[in-house]
Design an enzyme around this catalytic site. Structure first.
Site, PDB file in Angstrom:
ATOM      1  CB  ALA A 100      66.692  34.777  69.616  1.00 54.43           C
ATOM      2  CE1 TYR A 101      67.253  41.608  74.572  1.00 49.24           C
ATOM      3  CE2 TYR A 101      68.237  40.508  76.447  1.00 49.24           C
ATOM      4  CZ  TYR A 101      67.866  41.656  75.798  1.00 49.24           C
ATOM      5  OH  TYR A 101      68.117  42.881  76.387  1.00 49.24           O
ATOM      6  CG  ASN A 102      69.936  34.597  76.878  1.00 44.36           C
ATOM      7  OD1 ASN A 102      69.657  35.677  77.398  1.00 44.36           O
ATOM      8  ND2 ASN A 102      69.441  33.458  77.309  1.00 44.36           N
TER       9      ASN A 102
END
Length: 156
Positions: free
Chosen positions: A151-153
Site C-alpha cells: 500500500a505504501y509503495n
C-alpha cells in the site's frame, strides 16, 4: 528568499520531515499551519514554540487525513493557503496475503487521497490570487519498492 505574507500548510507535520519542512518555511517568514490527527497540548505548544522562534503566525489544526472532509476542512480552517505541502503518510508492513484490508484503505486514504482532497480545496484560491505552490512528498519506494509495503509503495 522571503516568504513573508505567505501561508504554508504542511500535512503530517508535528514530527519528523514534516516538522522540519514547517520549521524551514517559518524561518523563511511564512505563517505556518502544522497538522496531524492528534489534538494534544504538545501539538499546540510546538506551534507556539515555532511562532516564538520565528516571529510568524504558526498554529496547529487537527485533521484526520484519512477523511476527505477533514482534509478539505483543514484548508478552509487555515483561512489561506499559498503553499501546500502534502506530507502526511503512514505505513504497514505485511505480505499481501496477510495485509489487512482496513490498513490498505487507511494507507491509501492518508498517503494518496489526502493529497487530492487538500489540493482540490486549495487550488481555487491559488488560481484566483494567481499564486500558489503545491509540493507532494513521495518516497524512494516510488523507484525501488519496499518489500511487503504494497500500500505504501502504491500510494507514494
Amino acid at each position: 528568499m522571503s516568504l513573508s505574507g505567505k501561508t504554508a500548510i504542511i500535512t503530517g507535520s508535528n514530527s519528523g520531515i514534516g516538522l522540519g519542512v514547517a520549521r524551514e518555511l517559518a524561518k523563511a517568514g511564512a505563517d505556518v499551519v502544522l497538522n496531524s490527527f492528534t489534538d494534544r497540548d504538545e501539538d499546540h505548544a510546538l506551534a507556539a514554540e515555532i511562532a516564538k522562534e520565528t516571529g510568524t503566525n504558526t498554529r496547529y489544526i487537527k485533521a484526520d487525513m484519512s477523511k476527505g472532509d477533514e482534509c478539505r476542512a483543514l484548508i478552509e480552517q487555515a483561512g489561506a493557503c499559498d503553499i501546500l505541502v502534502n506530507h502526511a503518510g503512514i505505513q504497514h508492513v505485511a505480505p499481501i496475503p496477510e495485509f489487512p484490508i482496513e490498513k490498505w484503505d487507511q494507507i491509501i486514504a492518508i498517503n494518496m487521497s489526502s493529497a487530492f482532497h487538500t489540493t482540490a480545496a486549495a487550488l481555487p484560491a491559488m488560481r484566483e490570487q494567481k499564486f500558489g505552490r503545491i509540493v507532494n512528498i513521495g518516497a524512494d519506494s516510488v523507484r525501488n519498492g519496499l518489500w511487503d509495503h504494497a500500500a505504501y509503495n502504491a500510494a507514494k
